[in-house]
Scaffold this motif. Structure first.
Motif, PDB file in Angstrom:
ATOM      1  N   VAL A   1      28.393   7.361  13.689  1.00  0.00           N
ATOM      2  CA  VAL A   1      27.487   7.261  12.544  1.00  0.00           C
ATOM      3  C   VAL A   1      27.471   8.600  11.814  1.00  0.00           C
ATOM      4  N   ARG A   2      27.617   8.554  10.501  1.00  0.00           N
ATOM      5  CA  ARG A   2      27.674   9.767   9.697  1.00  0.00           C
ATOM      6  C   ARG A   2      26.814   9.618   8.447  1.00  0.00           C
ATOM      7  N   SER A   3      26.433  10.741   7.856  1.00  0.00           N
ATOM      8  CA  SER A   3      25.701  10.688   6.595  1.00  0.00           C
ATOM      9  C   SER A   3      26.571  10.063   5.517  1.00  0.00           C
ATOM     10  N   ALA A   4      25.926   9.402   4.566  1.00  0.00           N
ATOM     11  CA  ALA A   4      26.566   8.697   3.453  1.00  0.00           C
ATOM     12  C   ALA A   4      27.227   7.399   3.880  1.00  0.00           C
ATOM     13  N   MET A   5      27.092   7.028   5.144  1.00  0.00           N
ATOM     14  CA  MET A   5      27.656   5.759   5.618  1.00  0.00           C
ATOM     15  C   MET A   5      26.706   4.617   5.279  1.00  0.00           C
ATOM     16  N   PRO A   6      27.239   3.476   4.807  1.00  0.00           N
ATOM     17  CA  PRO A   6      26.368   2.321   4.577  1.00  0.00           C
ATOM     18  C   PRO A   6      25.618   1.947   5.847  1.00  0.00           C
ATOM     19  N   ALA A   7      24.351   1.606   5.686  1.00  0.00           N
ATOM     20  CA  ALA A   7      23.518   1.300   6.849  1.00  0.00           C
ATOM     21  C   ALA A   7      24.090   0.153   7.671  1.00  0.00           C
ATOM     22  N   VAL A   8      24.674  -0.832   7.004  1.00  0.00           N
ATOM     23  CA  VAL A   8      25.220  -1.974   7.735  1.00  0.00           C
ATOM     24  C   VAL A   8      26.376  -1.542   8.630  1.00  0.00           C
ATOM     25  N   THR A   9      27.181  -0.603   8.148  1.00  0.00           N
ATOM     26  CA  THR A   9      28.280  -0.081   8.964  1.00  0.00           C
ATOM     27  C   THR A   9      27.742   0.718  10.135  1.00  0.00           C
ATOM     28  N   ALA A  10      26.725   1.534   9.871  1.00  0.00           N
ATOM     29  CA  ALA A  10      26.131   2.351  10.933  1.00  0.00           C
ATOM     30  C   ALA A  10      25.538   1.476  12.025  1.00  0.00           C
ATOM     31  N   LYS A  11      24.860   0.403  11.622  1.00  0.00           N
ATOM     32  CA  LYS A  11      24.236  -0.500  12.595  1.00  0.00           C
ATOM     33  C   LYS A  11      25.292  -1.234  13.406  1.00  0.00           C
ATOM     34  N   ARG A  12      26.397  -1.539  12.775  1.00  0.00           N
ATOM     35  CA  ARG A  12      27.485  -2.218  13.489  1.00  0.00           C
ATOM     36  C   ARG A  12      28.095  -1.287  14.537  1.00  0.00           C
ATOM     37  N   ARG A  13      28.235  -0.029  14.195  1.00  0.00           N
ATOM     38  CA  ARG A  13      28.797   0.924  15.151  1.00  0.00           C
ATOM     39  C   ARG A  13      27.824   1.256  16.267  1.00  0.00           C
ATOM     40  N   CYS A  14      26.542   1.226  15.947  1.00  0.00           N
ATOM     41  CA  CYS A  14      25.514   1.600  16.931  1.00  0.00           C
ATOM     42  C   CYS A  14      24.366   0.599  16.860  1.00  0.00           C
ATOM     43  N   PRO A  15      24.460  -0.506  17.591  1.00  0.00           N
ATOM     44  CA  PRO A  15      23.436  -1.557  17.512  1.00  0.00           C
ATOM     45  C   PRO A  15      22.028  -1.066  17.830  1.00  0.00           C
ATOM     46  N   GLY A  16      21.899  -0.017  18.642  1.00  0.00           N
ATOM     47  CA  GLY A  16      20.581   0.490  18.988  1.00  0.00           C
ATOM     48  C   GLY A  16      20.048   1.549  18.041  1.00  0.00           C
ATOM     49  N   LEU A  17      20.705   1.714  16.884  1.00  0.00           N
ATOM     50  CA  LEU A  17      20.317   2.745  15.930  1.00  0.00           C
ATOM     51  C   LEU A  17      18.910   2.508  15.395  1.00  0.00           C
ATOM     52  N   VAL A  18      18.120   3.584  15.367  1.00  0.00           N
ATOM     53  CA  VAL A  18      16.758   3.517  14.838  1.00  0.00           C
ATOM     54  C   VAL A  18      16.735   4.198  13.468  1.00  0.00           C
TER      55      VAL A  18
END
Length: 369
Positions: free
Chosen positions: A67-84
């Motif tokens: 997960v990185r800054s400027a990444m779409p939230a949907v992509t971030a959530k897909r990479r890290c399902p437990g992301l808060v």
């Protein structure tokens, strides 16, 4: 610190080397949120999301999942399902930034902020008598931890370019010291994608030419680099040899605050372009508000599918008052170009004729989203 051969050639044999510290807070926004909410500690945290759906900052736990800054939230959530996801609190981040800035100013008046969470310090003059730039950096990091509950990484060297590289070397909560005698050798080991000012497009071009590391750059002559990279070739030639004579400037004058977005596919539909510009305007205005600046000119940047780049701007008698007026001015500039005969690959929007409402407030320019 002793003077290295490259440094001596550029500054003159009688010039003492500078002592520069680059301090970079560790996952600043996310770390503030974890500090203030114990339930978030040890968890993957992303600041941002919201209605524009982009990560503004990520904790180290989240970065472990990519997960990185400027990444779409949907992509971030897909990479890290437990992301808060947590909402940004820029007033809190600015308050902490002021605390940190006050610590810096106990050691030098030469502080050049790059953003809320990083700055260059010129500590050539040891005003507190600590004996070395390393000792100064260690004391600053200890005070940041004690007074804010946060960690910072620092790079210490004889120039800004290497100090910034060094601060990233032992993150998080690390310290790296590169004296002049080791500067060129240190740069030689690093991939060009680590170099500040060498973006993804230039990195790709360099790698196609077989330039993967600082050592590869150093093997090319200045003429060869300028033939491929224009005036930037001279800069690449210098940094490959550990040469950077830029001074730490405490009162940098910025000309604009902006944001831009490059699209995965070229856009030509009027409604889609207007929607994307609204998104870009939102990010740009967040940065404008964070920087506490005002400006009278709204500037639109458009890059077409054939890489043709145009800019359009409109100036007003008084400063642009709010995000709605800023976005409306941008939409008017875009509307004058529509419909377009060829696709658009990038839109940017910025505020120019800048006037700071608080002297010295740090802010960044040109966020790509």
């Amino acid at each position: 610190m002793t003077r290295g051969p490259s440094q001596g050639k550029e500054r003159g044999v009688n010039s003492p080397p500078r002592k520069i510290i680059h301090v970079d807070m560790d996952a600043f926004y996310a770390s503030v949120e974890q500090r203030d909410d114990p339930a978030l500690r040890g968890k993957p945290v992303a600041v941002g999301g919201g209605h524009r759906g982009v990560v503004a900052a990520a904790s180290y736990e989240a970065r472990a999942f990519g997960v990185r800054s400027a990444m779409p939230a949907v992509t971030a959530k897909r990479r890290c399902p437990g992301l808060v996801f947590v909402k940004p609190r820029f007033d809190v981040y600015k308050a902490v930034s002021r605390q940190i800035r006050a610590i810096f100013e106990d050691y030098t008046s030469l502080v050049e902020p790059l953003s809320l969470d990083e700055a260059y310090l010129d500590v050539t003059e040891d005003v507190r008598g600590l004996g070395s730039a390393r000792a100064i950096a260690e004391e600053i990091r200890a005070r940041i931890r004690a007074e804010t509950g946060l960690t910072a990484s620092a790079g210490v060297s004889y120039c800004k370019f290497i100090a910034k590289l060094a601060s990233d070397q032992n993150k998080p909560d690390g310290l790296c010291v590169i004296p002049p005698s080791r500067g060129e050798a240190f740069v030689a080991t690093l991939p060009v994608k680590r170099f500040h000012g060498v973006g993804p497009v230039t990195t790709a071009k360099m790698e196609r030419l077989g330039l993967h590391t600082g050592a590869d750059l150093a093997a090319w002559s200045r003429a060869e680099l300028e033939a491929h990279f224009g005036s930037s070739g001279h800069w690449y030639w210098r940094i490959a040899r550990g040469i950077d004579e830029r001074e730490v400037k405490p009162d940098r004058l910025h000309k604009s605050v902006s944001a831009e977005r490059t699209f995965d596919i070229d856009l030509s539909d009027d409604a889609a372009l207007a929607e994307q510009l609204e998104r870009v305007a939102g990010y740009a205005w967040e940065r404008i508000a964070r920087a506490e600046v005002t400006g009278r000119t709204v500037a639109l940047k458009v890059k077409f599918s054939d890489f043709t780049l145009i800019t359009r701007s409109r100036s007003f008698a008084a400063p642009v008052p709010d995000e709605a007026a800023f976005a409306a001015a941008g939409q008017a500039l875009l509307g004058a170009l529509l419909p377009v005969a060829k696709g658009i690959r990038l839109l940017g929007l910025g505020l120019q004729n800048i006037q700071s409402t608080e002297k010295g407030e740090p802010f960044q320019l040109g966020l790509a989203i």
